[in-house]
Design an enzyme around this catalytic site. Structure first.
Site, short mmCIF file in Angstrom:
data_model
loop_
_atom_site.label_atom_id
_atom_site.label_comp_id
_atom_site.label_asym_id
_atom_site.label_seq_id
_atom_site.Cartn_x
_atom_site.Cartn_y
_atom_site.Cartn_z
N HIS A 118 0.83 -1.21 0.00
CA HIS A 118 0.00 0.00 0.00
C HIS A 118 0.87 1.25 0.00
CE1 HIS A 118 -3.92 -1.87 0.41
NE2 HIS A 118 -3.37 -2.74 1.23
N THR A 165 14.87 -2.81 -0.20
CA THR A 165 13.96 -1.84 -0.81
C THR A 165 14.43 -1.41 -2.20
OG1 THR A 165 15.12 0.01 0.21
CG2 THR A 165 13.27 -0.94 1.45
N ARG A 180 21.88 -2.38 2.91
CA ARG A 180 22.97 -1.62 2.31
C ARG A 180 24.10 -2.58 1.91
NH1 ARG A 180 19.84 2.07 1.70
NH2 ARG A 180 19.65 3.89 3.04
#
Length: 200
Positions: A118, A165, A180
């Site tokens: 969402h 991400t 990372r």
């Protein structure tokens, strides 16, 4: 013609009460199908689970690949897993926007790969997402989360508990929240993670 298309074609011609009943019946059928698929993940046989995943739910599961017990899926027909993969127990695999996992991929337990989420900044809380691709020889550590639209390159490693991400380059080792770059993995990969214990 698919069931969804048939319903869309005739729905406008039906009375409102019947339209609501059809929608409710369709939602219950979808929910029951996912429930039955989840229960299939508890069958203590890799061979039987593989057959059910392939032939009942349409998961494209390559030769020698193993999905350990307690796996959960959204839209299993959107999930493709290559050859000689080992998906750890308790995995959540989301095929709603397309999930492609290459060959010789190994994962730890309880990983989560999402292709839809969402938009928290949308006034209507809209669903947004994109396909996820995991290339060959990737290792995803326990409880790692991969978010929609991510591409994980050949031979990359996602450390335990990482939240991915963004795209991960080939051979990169990533970790943390958000994930990372840590270092580069060696390039001479040549293994087949198809180990499994009975009843697992």
């Amino acid at each position: 013609m698919s069931v969804v298309n048939a319903i869309k074609r005739i729905e406008p011609q039906l009375p409102a009460v019947l339209r609501r009943l059809m929608r409710a019946a369709w939602l219950y059928a979808q929910g029951f199908s996912l429930y039955a698929l989840t229960l299939s993940g508890y069958i203590p046989s890799h061979h039987l689970r593989r057959a059910i995943y392939r032939h009942v739910y349409g998961i494209r599961l390559g030769q020698g690949s193993i999905v350990h017990w307690q796996a959960r899926f959204f839209k299993p027909s959107g999930v493709a897993i290559g050859r000689h993969c080992n998906i750890g127990n308790g995995a959540f695999l989301d095929g709603r926007r397309g999930l492609t996992i290459g060959s010789h991929v190994a994962t730890g337990s309880e990983i989560m790969i999402y292709t839809l989420q969402h938009d928290i900044d949308s006034p209507a809380f809209d669903a947004v997402g994109g396909p996820v691709t995991v290339e060959d020889y990737v290792y995803i550590g326990p409880r790692a989360i991969i978010l929609p639209g991510v591409h994980i390159g050949y031979g990359a490693v996602v450390a335990a508990g990482a939240v991915v991400t963004q795209n991960v380059p080939a051979y990169a080792v990533v970790g943390g929240v958000p994930a990372r770059f840590i270092r580069e993995r060696r390039h001479d990969l040549n293994y087949r993670p198809d180990f499994a214990m009975p009843f697992q």
